[in-house]
Design a protein around this motif. Structure first.
Motif, PDB file in Angstrom:
ATOM      1  N   GLN A  39       0.834  -1.201   0.000  1.00 14.67           N
ATOM      2  CA  GLN A  39       0.000   0.000   0.000  1.00 14.67           C
ATOM      3  C   GLN A  39       0.865   1.246   0.000  1.00 14.67           C
ATOM      4  OE1 GLN A  39      -2.727   0.282   3.341  1.00 14.67           O
ATOM      5  NE2 GLN A  39      -4.211   1.396   2.084  1.00 14.67           N
ATOM      6  N   LYS A  43      -3.753   5.219  -1.798  1.00 17.45           N
ATOM      7  CA  LYS A  43      -4.153   4.131  -2.688  1.00 17.45           C
ATOM      8  C   LYS A  43      -4.634   2.938  -1.881  1.00 17.45           C
ATOM      9  CE  LYS A  43      -1.139   5.201  -6.612  1.00 17.45           C
ATOM     10  NZ  LYS A  43      -0.136   4.656  -7.552  1.00 17.45           N
ATOM     11  N   GLN A  44      -5.426   2.107  -2.559  1.00 20.96           N
ATOM     12  CA  GLN A  44      -5.898   0.890  -1.908  1.00 20.96           C
ATOM     13  C   GLN A  44      -4.776  -0.131  -1.807  1.00 20.96           C
ATOM     14  OE1 GLN A  44      -9.387  -0.439  -4.195  1.00 20.96           O
ATOM     15  NE2 GLN A  44     -10.650   0.028  -2.410  1.00 20.96           N
ATOM     16  N   GLU A  46      -3.010  -3.437  -2.452  1.00 18.71           N
ATOM     17  CA  GLU A  46      -3.088  -4.324  -3.603  1.00 18.71           C
ATOM     18  C   GLU A  46      -2.302  -5.610  -3.346  1.00 18.71           C
ATOM     19  OE1 GLU A  46      -1.217  -2.963  -7.183  1.00 18.71           O
ATOM     20  OE2 GLU A  46       0.645  -2.389  -6.188  1.00 18.71           O
TER      21      GLU A  46
END
Length: 116
Positions: A39, A43-44, A46
């Motif tokens: 991360q 942002k998310q 991933e």
């Protein structure tokens, strides 16, 4: 109680390599899968890579395919992420996880910084 402890992050120059480790311990009967997410701010989280303990089947994100490799040592309940040809965009906090008994356990996160 299950503990997941990751290690191996740090600062590396572009094109360099790092290896992350992740060990699970505690009340473990059977781990279904282990792996890493990453991360960056804003942002998310991933998925980077994961491995199924019983079959050894692996999944790698498209962005790391051919550069990162996940492997396991089932006897030690430990997985490894070999990261080669690192790029600045790989800079992130990497979170290791273990899934067992339908629950997912996370470590505290390990910073990986790729910069010259």
């Amino acid at each position: 109680q299950v503990q997941v402890v990751g290690s191996g992050g740090g600062l590396v120059q572009p094109g360099g390599s790092l290896r992350l480790s992740c060990a699970a311990s505690g009340s473990i009967f059977s781990i279904y899968a282990m792996g890493w997410y990453r991360q960056t701010p804003g942002k998310q989280r991933e998925l980077v890579a994961m491995i199924i303990s019983s079959s050894g089947r692996t999944t790698h994100a498209d962005s790391v395919q051919g550069r990162f490799t996940i492997s396991r040592d089932n006897a030690k309940n430990t997985v490894y992420l070999q990261m080669n040809s690192l790029k600045p965009e790989d800079t992130a906090v990497y979170y290791c996880y273990a899934t067992l008994n339908s629950r997912t356990y996370w470590d505290q996160g390990t910073q990986v910084t790729v910069s010259s």
